[in-house]
Design a protein around this motif. Structure first.
Motif, PDB file in Angstrom:
ATOM      1  N   ASN A  87       0.778  -1.263   0.063  1.00 14.93           N
ATOM      2  CA  ASN A  87       0.091   0.166  -0.089  1.00 14.93           C
ATOM      3  C   ASN A  87       0.765   1.368  -0.033  1.00 14.93           C
ATOM      4  O   ASN A  87       0.565   2.208   0.745  1.00 14.93           O
ATOM      5  N   CYS A  88       1.928   1.262  -0.901  1.00 17.71           N
ATOM      6  CA  CYS A  88       2.543   2.395  -1.003  1.00 17.71           C
ATOM      7  C   CYS A  88       2.288   2.818  -2.473  1.00 17.71           C
ATOM      8  O   CYS A  88       3.202   2.405  -3.278  1.00 17.71           O
ATOM      9  N   ALA A  89       1.346   3.837  -2.580  1.00 21.45           N
ATOM     10  CA  ALA A  89       0.787   3.936  -4.050  1.00 21.45           C
ATOM     11  C   ALA A  89       1.632   4.814  -4.920  1.00 21.45           C
ATOM     12  O   ALA A  89       1.585   4.643  -6.161  1.00 21.45           O
ATOM     13  N   ASN A  90       2.451   5.467  -4.249  1.00 18.95           N
ATOM     14  CA  ASN A  90       3.444   6.410  -5.044  1.00 18.95           C
ATOM     15  C   ASN A  90       4.719   6.097  -5.329  1.00 18.95           C
ATOM     16  O   ASN A  90       5.630   6.372  -5.953  1.00 18.95           O
ATOM     17  N   LEU A  91       4.991   4.612  -4.855  1.00 16.03           N
ATOM     18  CA  LEU A  91       6.052   3.761  -5.082  1.00 16.03           C
ATOM     19  C   LEU A  91       5.916   3.332  -6.661  1.00 16.03           C
ATOM     20  O   LEU A  91       5.265   2.480  -6.665  1.00 16.03           O
ATOM     21  N   THR A  92       6.751   3.807  -7.554  1.00 15.68           N
ATOM     22  CA  THR A  92       6.320   3.382  -8.868  1.00 15.68           C
ATOM     23  C   THR A  92       7.432   2.569  -9.571  1.00 15.68           C
ATOM     24  O   THR A  92       7.286   2.073 -10.718  1.00 15.68           O
ATOM     25  N   SER A  93       8.647   2.544  -8.929  1.00 15.13           N
ATOM     26  CA  SER A  93       9.560   1.742  -9.662  1.00 15.13           C
ATOM     27  C   SER A  93      10.473   1.186  -8.458  1.00 15.13           C
ATOM     28  O   SER A  93      10.733   1.636  -7.555  1.00 15.13           O
ATOM     29  N   LEU A  94      11.412   0.313  -8.965  1.00  9.85           N
ATOM     30  CA  LEU A  94      12.736  -0.196  -8.201  1.00  9.85           C
ATOM     31  C   LEU A  94      13.978   0.246  -8.531  1.00  9.85           C
ATOM     32  O   LEU A  94      14.105   0.364  -9.812  1.00  9.85           O
ATOM     33  N   PRO A  95      14.858   0.451  -7.883  1.00 10.78           N
ATOM     34  CA  PRO A  95      16.199   0.920  -8.505  1.00 10.78           C
ATOM     35  C   PRO A  95      17.125  -0.296  -9.260  1.00 10.78           C
ATOM     36  O   PRO A  95      16.850  -1.218  -9.034  1.00 10.78           O
ATOM     37  N   GLU A  96      17.798   0.240 -10.132  1.00  9.93           N
ATOM     38  CA  GLU A  96      18.519  -0.489 -10.618  1.00  9.93           C
ATOM     39  C   GLU A  96      19.445  -1.380 -10.040  1.00  9.93           C
ATOM     40  O   GLU A  96      19.566  -2.671 -10.443  1.00  9.93           O
ATOM     41  N   GLY A  97      19.925  -0.950  -9.004  1.00  3.71           N
ATOM     42  CA  GLY A  97      20.777  -1.952  -8.163  1.00  3.71           C
ATOM     43  C   GLY A  97      19.863  -3.066  -7.264  1.00  3.71           C
ATOM     44  O   GLY A  97      20.666  -3.744  -6.722  1.00  3.71           O
ATOM     45  N   PHE A  98      18.713  -2.843  -7.725  1.00  3.79           N
ATOM     46  CA  PHE A  98      17.871  -3.986  -7.029  1.00  3.79           C
ATOM     47  C   PHE A  98      18.303  -5.455  -7.470  1.00  3.79           C
ATOM     48  O   PHE A  98      18.409  -6.379  -6.525  1.00  3.79           O
ATOM     49  N   ARG A  99      18.935  -5.648  -8.550  1.00  6.71           N
ATOM     50  CA  ARG A  99      19.407  -6.730  -8.976  1.00  6.71           C
ATOM     51  C   ARG A  99      20.704  -7.434  -8.277  1.00  6.71           C
ATOM     52  O   ARG A  99      20.886  -8.486  -8.318  1.00  6.71           O
ATOM     53  N   CYS A 100      21.206  -6.439  -7.534  1.00  9.70           N
ATOM     54  CA  CYS A 100      22.564  -6.813  -6.622  1.00  9.70           C
ATOM     55  C   CYS A 100      22.188  -7.567  -5.397  1.00  9.70           C
ATOM     56  O   CYS A 100      22.990  -8.130  -4.790  1.00  9.70           O
ATOM     57  N   LEU A 101      20.697  -7.667  -5.237  1.00  3.04           N
ATOM     58  CA  LEU A 101      20.377  -8.217  -3.909  1.00  3.04           C
ATOM     59  C   LEU A 101      19.990  -9.710  -3.850  1.00  3.04           C
ATOM     60  O   LEU A 101      19.168 -10.394  -4.048  1.00  3.04           O
ATOM     61  N   SER A 102      21.589 -10.315  -3.936  1.00  2.61           N
ATOM     62  CA  SER A 102      21.392 -11.639  -4.257  1.00  2.61           C
ATOM     63  C   SER A 102      21.151 -12.648  -3.420  1.00  2.61           C
ATOM     64  O   SER A 102      20.703 -14.157  -3.590  1.00  2.61           O
ATOM     65  N   ASN A 103      20.931 -12.371  -2.064  1.00  2.81           N
ATOM     66  CA  ASN A 103      20.379 -13.139  -0.833  1.00  2.81           C
ATOM     67  C   ASN A 103      18.962 -13.000  -0.770  1.00  2.81           C
ATOM     68  O   ASN A 103      18.480 -13.635   0.292  1.00  2.81           O
ATOM     69  N   LEU A 104      18.361 -12.285  -1.684  1.00  2.48           N
ATOM     70  CA  LEU A 104      16.925 -11.982  -1.415  1.00  2.48           C
ATOM     71  C   LEU A 104      16.085 -13.300  -1.745  1.00  2.48           C
ATOM     72  O   LEU A 104      16.195 -13.693  -2.861  1.00  2.48           O
ATOM     73  N   LYS A 105      15.215 -13.687  -0.936  1.00  2.00           N
ATOM     74  CA  LYS A 105      14.576 -14.862  -1.018  1.00  2.00           C
ATOM     75  C   LYS A 105      13.066 -14.554  -1.348  1.00  2.00           C
ATOM     76  O   LYS A 105      12.431 -15.514  -2.038  1.00  2.00           O
ATOM     77  N   LEU A 106      12.407 -13.688  -1.000  1.00  2.00           N
ATOM     78  CA  LEU A 106      11.248 -13.198  -1.027  1.00  2.00           C
ATOM     79  C   LEU A 106      10.927 -11.788  -1.172  1.00  2.00           C
ATOM     80  O   LEU A 106      11.237 -10.929  -0.449  1.00  2.00           O
ATOM     81  N   LEU A 107      10.135 -11.355  -2.274  1.00  2.00           N
ATOM     82  CA  LEU A 107       9.441 -10.234  -2.600  1.00  2.00           C
ATOM     83  C   LEU A 107       8.044 -10.114  -2.822  1.00  2.00           C
ATOM     84  O   LEU A 107       7.454 -10.737  -3.215  1.00  2.00           O
ATOM     85  N   ASP A 108       7.392  -9.454  -1.704  1.00  2.00           N
ATOM     86  CA  ASP A 108       5.910  -9.495  -1.633  1.00  2.00           C
ATOM     87  C   ASP A 108       5.392  -8.023  -1.720  1.00  2.00           C
ATOM     88  O   ASP A 108       5.808  -7.143  -1.054  1.00  2.00           O
ATOM     89  N   ILE A 109       4.778  -7.854  -2.868  1.00  2.00           N
ATOM     90  CA  ILE A 109       4.138  -6.427  -3.241  1.00  2.00           C
ATOM     91  C   ILE A 109       2.743  -6.332  -3.434  1.00  2.00           C
ATOM     92  O   ILE A 109       2.145  -7.299  -4.090  1.00  2.00           O
ATOM     93  N   ARG A 110       2.066  -5.686  -2.802  1.00  2.00           N
ATOM     94  CA  ARG A 110       0.556  -5.542  -2.563  1.00  2.00           C
ATOM     95  C   ARG A 110       0.109  -4.080  -2.532  1.00  2.00           C
ATOM     96  O   ARG A 110       0.771  -3.313  -1.468  1.00  2.00           O
ATOM     97  N   GLY A 111      -0.810  -3.797  -3.238  1.00  2.00           N
ATOM     98  CA  GLY A 111      -1.503  -2.616  -3.075  1.00  2.00           C
ATOM     99  C   GLY A 111      -0.658  -1.335  -3.591  1.00  2.00           C
ATOM    100  O   GLY A 111      -0.689  -0.077  -3.279  1.00  2.00           O
ATOM    101  N   CYS A 112       0.272  -1.640  -4.563  1.00  2.00           N
ATOM    102  CA  CYS A 112       1.240  -0.799  -5.133  1.00  2.00           C
ATOM    103  C   CYS A 112       1.055  -0.830  -6.600  1.00  2.00           C
ATOM    104  O   CYS A 112       1.692  -1.517  -7.273  1.00  2.00           O
ATOM    105  N   THR A 113      -0.110  -0.380  -7.260  1.00  2.00           N
ATOM    106  CA  THR A 113      -0.556  -0.419  -8.391  1.00  2.00           C
ATOM    107  C   THR A 113       0.464  -0.298  -9.407  1.00  2.00           C
ATOM    108  O   THR A 113       0.841  -1.292 -10.616  1.00  2.00           O
ATOM    109  N   HIS A 114       1.360   0.932  -9.760  1.00  2.00           N
ATOM    110  CA  HIS A 114       2.269   1.042 -10.752  1.00  2.00           C
ATOM    111  C   HIS A 114       3.341   0.078 -10.594  1.00  2.00           C
ATOM    112  O   HIS A 114       3.755  -0.318 -11.504  1.00  2.00           O
TER     113      HIS A 114
END
Length: 882
Positions: free
Chosen positions: A820-847
């Motif tokens: 529910n962060c409606a104005n969050l519209t994108s993820l940074p380019e560096g996100f691909r560097c999060l090699s240890n990330l196991k779970l990404l859960d996005i809800r209520g962020c339409t864009h």
């Protein structure tokens, strides 16, 4: 007129009883788990130099040395005695005697340890010379020394008797967790519903066919214990077709309800979501009447036992005020009950077929698809399933025992034990429960016993349970991180399928309910030490009772029951629900009668003044005044409780301040606080050097935490919830290098961007940011936790527009929740560097959700490496468990 008749009916029948029938034929009380716990605590206390100095000053050093020699001799034979007690009654009696003596020993040693703490707190220097000053009289010294002498004598006799049994020496097994990595948040597996699809469809059709019935329809669901009646009924209440056809859907569990009042409270609370504990019986009737009158409702009455037609008619008459088509489902194990309550033909829930039962077993015993790799285990497993007799609960519990166990001999051993238990008990579900219990190590048994204090269908909160375990010394070395030990024990019970359901949040908190058969079984294991659902009219107490669950209401008009005073050595006293106003004399009698209390939970009670005598409970570790809306201050004598570990003052809205010398609570580890304070007391905070968890909830006037919080160097968790005037965190927070969890929720003035306090949080592992309307971005100072942060949750932060590019440096981040962060519209380019990330859960962020669509969203290349991705509740990618 109808309402008047209903009210009169309620008042005339306020003692409506639903008897509890136990599935077990004999008492199977166990003692070795308690002995193990008390023995470990005694050995730790005896090893303390400070305690030995106190003993020396009392002239009891020889007795302490005798204990140090005798206790290890007893410890090494406990494992064999645990086994021998089933075949040798003299060994069982020996263990019972040993347990009673160990309780007395624990109280005496705790007094010595308390004296050592008092001396440390008073900074009086040479303990040998000055220890006696904190005792009230020399006579007490003599009395304590005499007690020590008697205890040593008794233990020497018991040890000698143990040698006559020729018990074998061995070490006591320790607890290892069976919990699967990445277990789901809600522990209800699909196998729970195997083989019930046809039953469900048939029942839905029958319920809907009652829509035109002019009178109230009652359909019994009948089945043996463990067959899944409660889960089946829950499935019905979740069905969309019923929600579309009924205005109200409600639930009541009758197995633990001792009178009509409690049953009505349960039904109203289920339908409205709020408790009606403070209403009179007549008001309850009016509330129920207003709730159901003229409305088409669907009600489940679970686990009904009453066979008396008159009792059922009285309850039914109260419920027969709805619109036509209203329907009640009654679940019961007893066919005679079904015949008493039914207006429609009963639905019999039959045993599962062997194949369906096998499916249940496989889901618990193996990982998905794994069983095909172990043909020899499959063969043993299918023979185990036949002994489960089509009872899904039995299959779940035995399957859970074999989770991640792949040794063929171990499977064969479990099978043989199940066969013997089933032959002896003639009940597959009870045999499986007993088998699971028998397989627990002693420390886990001791923790499991505390479920006995809670009645059937009671919601048990994980955190409260862990605090009780800590207070009773069940979590081992209290200098260690007890939360990890408690979570391991809770997870172990969870993995054994002993809960009807468990809900765990992403942060690890949660609650559970025990299956009614498991709950009925526990008292037979723990004997007469636990007394639950005690009230002023019904007291069954003896000097054997150590733990009391009290459930009554309107205590302002009642006196403390004299019969309860027999349990003078009780270690736990808990109110199990809202009890309302309570007299000062009731509290004073409670405190004066139970001087050995470790746990005093007065939640839901209302009084203005806590008696000064509270300071005399020298053994007390856990004190809860949760939801006392009247209390305004606490007595200074509270600060004498040097053993106190947990102080729960949540929802004490009128509390103006903490005692001036609260810093003397040198053992306080967990403080939960609601108050009218504007600023936390700086000097007092400085002295709370053992504090590990601080929760500030609904502190509406709080403007500052004060710089004193920087002295809480042991703090591991800080939770700030609904503090609307708190605009910032003090810079001294950066001194909390041990802080692992920071939660900030619904603080409308709070802005975490640019705060200096984040700079020193090098151990931060969990950060929850919820409902902060001023949050525009994450502070760069959070980079101090770049190598430690594992869990990040951002919820309802409408001003947040982006995650910073430097988020790529969070090398340990495993779970990220963006809701529910409606104005969050994108993820940074560096996100691909999060090699240890196991779970990404996005809800209520339409864009953002649109940009993260699999294979076609602009941000998909940045997140495609994440094993588990959830967008608006849909699993987009799942390579492995999170």
């Amino acid at each position: 007129m109808l309402l008047y008749k209903l009210s009169i009916l309620c008042m005339l029948f306020s003692n409506f009883i639903f008897p509890t029938i136990s599935p077990l034929p004999t008492s199977l009380a166990m003692a070795e788990a308690t002995i193990f716990t008390l023995l470990k605590a005694a050995l730790k206390t005896l090893a303390s130099p400070a305690v030995r100095e106190v003993g020396l000053s009392l002239g009891a050093i020889d007795e302490l040395q005798q204990l140090s020699n005798t206790l290890p001799e007893i410890e090494v034979v406990l494992q064999d005695a645990r086994t021998r007690q089933f075949i040798d009654d003299s060994v069982r009696k020996w263990l019972e005697t040993l347990k009673d003596v160990f309780y007395d020993l624990d109280d005496i040693l705790d007094e010595l340890a308390t004296e050592a703490l008092v001396q440390k707190n008073n900074h009086k220097g040479n303990m040998l010379k000055k220890v006696s000053k904190s005792f009230s009289a020399l006579a007490f010294h003599s009395d304590l020394s005499q007690k020590m002498g008697k205890i040593c004598g008794k233990l020497n006799e018991i040890a000698a008797q143990g040698r006559e049994f020729q018990l074998n020496e061995s070490s006591v097994e320790t607890c290892t967790s069976r919990t699967r990595p990445g277990e789901p948040v809600t522990f209800v597996r699909p196998s729970n519903f195997v083989g019930r699809e046809n039953d469900k469809e048939e029942m839905i059709k029958r319920v809907l066919s009652c829509r035109d019935h002019e009178t109230l329809s009652v359909i019994p669901v009948v089945g043996v214990g463990g067959i899944g009646k409660t889960l089946f009924a829950r499935m019905l209440t979740f069905d969309e077709r019923l929600h579309n056809n009924f205005e109200i859907i409600s639930w009541g569990c009758l197995s633990s309800k001792s009178d009509l009042r409690m049953i009505l409270e349960d039904i109203i609370k289920s339908a409205k979501g709020v408790s009606s504990w403070n209403l009179t019986m007549e008001e309850l009737c009016r509330e129920l009447h207003e709730l159901l009158r003229g409305k088409k409702y669907f009600l489940v009455l679970d686990d009904v036992w009453t066979e008396h037609p008159g009792e059922w008619k009285r309850l039914r008459d109260l419920l027969d005020v709805g619109a036509k088509g209203s329907t009640i489902i009654v679940t019961t194990r007893v066919s005679k009950v079904a015949s008493v309550v039914a207006t429609e033909k009963a639905h019999v829930l039959n045993r599962l077929s062997d194949e369906d039962c096998w499916s249940v077993f496989v889901n618990y015993a193996f990982d998905e698809g794994e069983h095909s790799k172990h043909p020899s285990l499959v063969e043993i497993g299918r023979s185990i399933v036949k002994k489960c007799g089509g009872i899904p609960l039995a299959a779940e519990i035995v399957g859970s025992l074999l989770t991640r166990e792949r040794d063929e001999q171990e499977w064969q051993r479990i099978k043989e034990k199940l066969v013997k238990a089933e032959e002896r008990l003639d009940n597959a579900a009870v045999a499986a429960i007993k088998l699971s219990y028998d397989e627990m190590p002693p420390q886990l048994k001791a923790c499991f016993a505390y479920f006995s204090i809670f009645p059937n269908d009671y919601t048990i909160y994980k955190e409260e349970l862990m605090n009780i375990w800590l207070a009773q010394g069940l979590l081992g070395d209290q200098d260690a991180e007890f939360e990890d030990t408690g979570a391991t024990y809770f997870g172990e019970m969870l993995s054994r399928s002993l809960f009807r359901y468990a809900f765990l949040t992403v942060g690890g908190t949660g609650n559970c309910k025990m299956h009614d058969m498991v709950r009925d079984f526990v008292p037979y294991m723990v004997g007469d030490e636990f007394a639950t659902n005690i009230n002023c009219a019904s007291v069954l107490a003896s000097d054997k009772v150590k733990h009391i669950g009290f459930h009554d209401y309107n205590l302002f008009m009642k006196e403390f029951p004299k019969e309860l005073a027999k349990a003078k050595k009780a270690r736990t006293f808990m109110f199990l629900d809202q009890v309302g106003p309570i007299t000062k004399s009731f509290l004073e009698n409670l405190i004066s009668n139970f001087k050995c209390l470790r746990v005093l939970n007065l939640m839901g009670s209302e009084f203005v003044e806590l008696p000064r005598s509270i300071g005399k409970l020298k053994h007390l570790r856990y004190l809860s005044l949760f939801s006392n809306c009247n209390i305004k201050s606490l007595p200074d004598s509270l600060c004498k409780l040097v053993n106190l570990q947990t102080l729960d003052l949540r929802h004490c809205e009128q509390l103006k301040e903490l005692p001036r010398e609260i810093g003397r609570l040198i053992n306080l580890r967990r403080l939960f606080l609601t108050s009218q304070m504007v600023i936390l007391p700086e000097e007092s905070l400085k002295s709370l050097t053992s504090l590990q968890v601080l929760k500030l909830i609904d502190c509406e006037n709080l403007l500052s935490l004060s710089s004193g919080i920087g002295y809480l160097t042991a703090l591991r968790e800080l939770h700030i919830v609904r503090c609307p005037r708190l605009a910032s965190l003090p810079s001294s927070l950066r001194s909390l290098a041990a802080l692992r969890v920071l939660e900030v929720v619904d603080c409308e003035r709070m802005d975490l961007f640019g705060v200096e306090c984040m700079r020193g949080l090098t151990s931060l592992a969990v950060l929850d940011i919820v409902k902060l309307p001023k949050l525009v971005g994450l502070t760069p100072n959070l980079l101090a936790a770049a190598s430690s942060l594992r869990h990040l949750m951002i919820v309802d932060c409408g001003a947040l527009t982006e995650l910073p590019e430097w988020v790529q440096h969070f090398s340990s981040l495993e779970k990220l929740y963006l809701y529910n962060c409606a104005n969050l519209t994108s993820l940074p380019e560096g996100f691909r560097c999060l090699s240890n990330l196991k779970l990404l859960d996005i809800r209520g962020c339409t864009h953002l959700s649109r940009r993260c669509e699999k294979d076609k969203g602009d941000d998909w290349p940045r997140i495609s490496h994440v094993p588990v991705i959830i967008l608006d509740g849909n699993w987009i990618q799942r390579h492995e468990s999170p």
